[in-house]
Design an enzyme around this catalytic site. Structure first.
Site, PDB file in Angstrom:
ATOM      1  N   HIS A  65       0.858  -1.189   0.000  1.00  0.00           N
ATOM      2  CA  HIS A  65       0.000   0.000   0.000  1.00  0.00           C
ATOM      3  C   HIS A  65       0.893   1.238   0.000  1.00  0.00           C
ATOM      4  O   HIS A  65       1.111   1.880   1.031  1.00  0.00           O
ATOM      5  CB  HIS A  65      -0.924  -0.008   1.219  1.00  0.00           C
ATOM      6  CG  HIS A  65      -2.010   1.023   1.147  1.00  0.00           C
ATOM      7  ND1 HIS A  65      -3.336   0.712   1.243  1.00  0.00           N
ATOM      8  CD2 HIS A  65      -1.971   2.371   0.967  1.00  0.00           C
ATOM      9  CE1 HIS A  65      -4.072   1.812   1.142  1.00  0.00           C
ATOM     10  NE2 HIS A  65      -3.249   2.839   0.981  1.00  0.00           N
ATOM     11  N   GLU A 268      -9.205  16.179  10.420  1.00  0.00           N
ATOM     12  CA  GLU A 268      -8.810  15.867   9.046  1.00  0.00           C
ATOM     13  C   GLU A 268      -9.780  16.568   8.109  1.00  0.00           C
ATOM     14  O   GLU A 268     -11.002  16.511   8.306  1.00  0.00           O
ATOM     15  CB  GLU A 268      -8.830  14.367   8.779  1.00  0.00           C
ATOM     16  CG  GLU A 268      -8.469  14.024   7.332  1.00  0.00           C
ATOM     17  CD  GLU A 268      -8.483  12.528   7.065  1.00  0.00           C
ATOM     18  OE1 GLU A 268      -7.469  12.017   6.575  1.00  0.00           O
ATOM     19  OE2 GLU A 268      -9.517  11.891   7.349  1.00  0.00           O
ATOM     20  N   GLU A 413      -6.138  15.994   1.113  1.00  0.00           N
ATOM     21  CA  GLU A 413      -6.270  15.708   2.537  1.00  0.00           C
ATOM     22  C   GLU A 413      -5.313  16.577   3.334  1.00  0.00           C
ATOM     23  O   GLU A 413      -4.163  16.774   2.929  1.00  0.00           O
ATOM     24  CB  GLU A 413      -5.980  14.219   2.821  1.00  0.00           C
ATOM     25  CG  GLU A 413      -6.920  13.265   2.112  1.00  0.00           C
ATOM     26  CD  GLU A 413      -6.513  11.805   2.302  1.00  0.00           C
ATOM     27  OE1 GLU A 413      -5.405  11.564   2.842  1.00  0.00           O
ATOM     28  OE2 GLU A 413      -7.292  10.919   1.917  1.00  0.00           O
ATOM     29  N   ARG A 415      -3.947  16.914   7.373  1.00  0.00           N
ATOM     30  CA  ARG A 415      -3.919  16.375   8.731  1.00  0.00           C
ATOM     31  C   ARG A 415      -2.833  17.094   9.533  1.00  0.00           C
ATOM     32  O   ARG A 415      -1.944  17.711   8.952  1.00  0.00           O
ATOM     33  CB  ARG A 415      -3.646  14.865   8.706  1.00  0.00           C
ATOM     34  CG  ARG A 415      -4.785  14.065   8.084  1.00  0.00           C
ATOM     35  CD  ARG A 415      -4.447  12.591   7.953  1.00  0.00           C
ATOM     36  NE  ARG A 415      -3.506  12.359   6.858  1.00  0.00           N
ATOM     37  CZ  ARG A 415      -3.010  11.165   6.552  1.00  0.00           C
ATOM     38  NH1 ARG A 415      -3.345  10.111   7.282  1.00  0.00           N
ATOM     39  NH2 ARG A 415      -2.166  11.036   5.545  1.00  0.00           N
TER      40      ARG A 415
END
Length: 560
Positions: A65, A268, A413, A415
């Site tokens: 991944h 997030e 995204e 964070r």
């Protein structure tokens, strides 16, 4: 039947397998792949490889991944002189180590254990006195199908900074910083590969805590904390210009990202391009179930993200078949669908044991590629930083659109985490722990002297092969470099994702960015902790260069 190379160990089965990374941007057929039964067999494979003339390459493999070619690159040929070691079949042991005098609870995990399995194991343990059963970490990556070895190689992380709602005696940086000790297969003075234990606080260990694939760890012992309950609230009703508004010093901005970060420490933002209202997730530590929250007893509670409706998949096919101008329609449909599903199924307010809200990405979700950066900064600079980024990103999107170009067709995204503060780590020998030297969250003297206490992570996603993506990523990376210069900030790569872009070559091709990274990992450090020290330590423990991929060989060289 796979034809075995000469002298291959008879006790270790060898297969021909296809290597495919998660985004399916790196696919190589017919690579020699084995499944070592234990750490000794890993060493046996390494010694066979180093005895070949010339030595073969060896690559530990987890769940794949990732995006960056830390294991296999596109240039790899089928049936190359290379052995893939699948660590997920047998290197999966788990052992709980209860707290003792002066030592916190710990867990020893095989490198092939998935985060799913590790967190489930921890949650099932007795002896903890937290608000939820068992044990956990302050935060974790969102996907559960990642191996411990893979997560530790690239300083895997979630999103959280210390907050008044919590009193966890732990660092809020990467999982690599939770390492107390690890076992790795390395070369000794004679050049023979064997299992060696490295303890936190001992010489050279700090150079190997994050290694980006330049080492083969077979197991690791990590500090854990008592488990806790989390409430995860989702909102899609705040305009991006409010969520990412410039900071106001005199009056608190009630819907800014900073305000939610101040309240809970855990946020997030997922922003679909060409839409106005990002998906904001806010986690808050809460001992008991709040009124209106939905109890969740297992992770992966957003099934809609893995099962897209017909209208979204139809638009997706159009994007990838020559109609990129439909990108804004696709993003609006995707965002509308997400908002509807969150509301319809009561998923906007969840509560349960930590892993049940922290893990939410499955392998079936949309396969995208991504760039990735962590920017170390002062907590007070977070809101201004995300504001400047949001404005730049939005301006770039529309500038490209004006030229009929749509390089980004998946969410971005944002964070925020703490740094890899080693002061919370209890070492086996009782001495001081050192920070991981090449973690994006490294907390060294340079970080302390500049007052950096957190990092903001920025990831921009798009479908693999999207036209003009490299142009966009290169331009955005240039902006990052200009906007966040040293010594006010420290710009770091997210090892597993895309960085060092050029318009022509794409990710991992920008030599100037490589040089900037080496400098960032050397500034303020002496010869026992700088980039050159890391390079030489890694080379010492892999004297035959078995783990040196093309990318790593280009990157891990002495700085000038």
């Amino acid at each position: 039947m796979t034809t075995k190379p000469d002298g291959w160990p008879r006790n270790i089965k060898l297969h021909s397998r296809t290597y495919r990374n998660w985004s399916q941007t790196i696919v190589v057929d017919d690579l020699y792949t084995c499944e070592p039964a234990d750490a000794d067999e890993v060493a046996q494979v390494c010694n066979w490889a180093k005895d070949q003339s010339p030595p073969w390459q060896v690559r530990p493999r987890g769940c794949r991944h990732g995006w960056s070619p830390l294991t296999i690159g596109e240039e790899t040929k089928p049936m190359a002189d290379l052995i893939i070691m699948d660590m997920t079949k047998s290197l999966t042991s788990l052992e709980m180590i209860p707290a003792s005098t002066g030592k916190p609870p710990m867990v020893k995990a095989g490198a092939g254990v998935t985060m799913d399995a590790l967190l489930t194991f921890l949650q099932q343990q007795s002896g903890g006195s937290g608000t939820a059963n068992g044990y956990s970490f302050a935060h974790t990556p969102a996907p559960g199908n990642l191996t411990v070895g893979g997560v530790l190689a690239i300083d895997g992380h979630g999103t959280a900074i210390p907050n008044d709602n919590e009193n966890f005696d732990t660092a809020y940086g990467s999982l690599s910083n939770q390492i107390v000790s690890f076992d790795a297969v390395v070369s000794d003075d004679s050049g023979t590969y064997a299992v060696k234990t490295f303890e936190r606080g001992s010489a050279e260990t700090d150079a190997l805590l994050v290694h980006a694939g330049r080492l083969t760890i077979v197991s690791a012992t990590l500090q854990v904390i008592e488990n806790y309950n989390l409430r995860c609230q989702s909102r899609m009703d705040i305009h991006w210009q409010d969520l990412f508004a410039p900071p106001i010093t005199s009056v608190e901005t009630p819907d800014s990202l900073d305000s939610f970060l101040e309240q809970s420490g855990r946020v997030e933002a997922i922003w679909y391009p060409f839409t106005d209202e990002p998906w904001l997730k806010v986690w808050t530590a809460m001992p008991t179930q709040p009124a209106g929250s939905k109890l969740v007893t297992a992770p992966y509670n957003y099934p809609f993200s893995d099962n897209l409706p017909t209208i979204v998949t139809t638009l997706l096919k159009a994007l990838t078949s020559g109609l990129p101008s439909l990108t804004p329609d696709f993003e609006k449909a995707f965002a509308t669908f997400t908002k509807f599903e969150l509301s319809k199924n009561g998923l906007s307010d969840l509560w349960g044991a930590s892993m049940n809200t922290l893990l939410y990405i499955k392998d079936e979700t949309l396969r995208v590629t991504a760039n990735g950066y962590a920017i170390q900064m002062k907590r007070a600079d977070v809101q201004q930083s995300v504001h400047d980024f949001a404005v730049q990103f939005n301006d770039m999107l529309h500038a490209y659109q004006a030229k009929g170009r749509y390089p980004v067709n998946a969410p971005l995204e944002i964070r925020v985490t703490g740094l890899d503060d080693p002061s919370h780590i209890v070492t086996p020998g009782g001495g001081d722990a050192q920070t991981p030297l090449i973690s994006a969250l490294t907390c060294d003297e340079d970080a302390r002297s500049n007052g950096w206490d957190c990092a903001v992570w920025f990831d921009v996603l798009t479908l693999p092969g999207t036209k003009y993506e490299n142009d966009f990523y290169s331009e955005l990376e240039d902006w990052f470099v200009q906007r966040f210069p040293a010594p006010e900030y420290r710009l770091m790569p997210e090892w597993s994702k895309g960085w060092a872009y050029t318009e022509k070559g794409g990710a991992w091709t920008n030599g100037e960015f490589f040089a900037m990274m080496r400098e960032a990992f050397s500034d303020g450090r002496d010869a026992t902790s700088d980039w050159n020290y890391v390079v030489r330590t890694m080379a010492k423990y892999d004297s035959a260069g078995l783990f040196a991929t093309p990318l790593l060989s280009e990157l891990f060289v002495d700085s000038l």
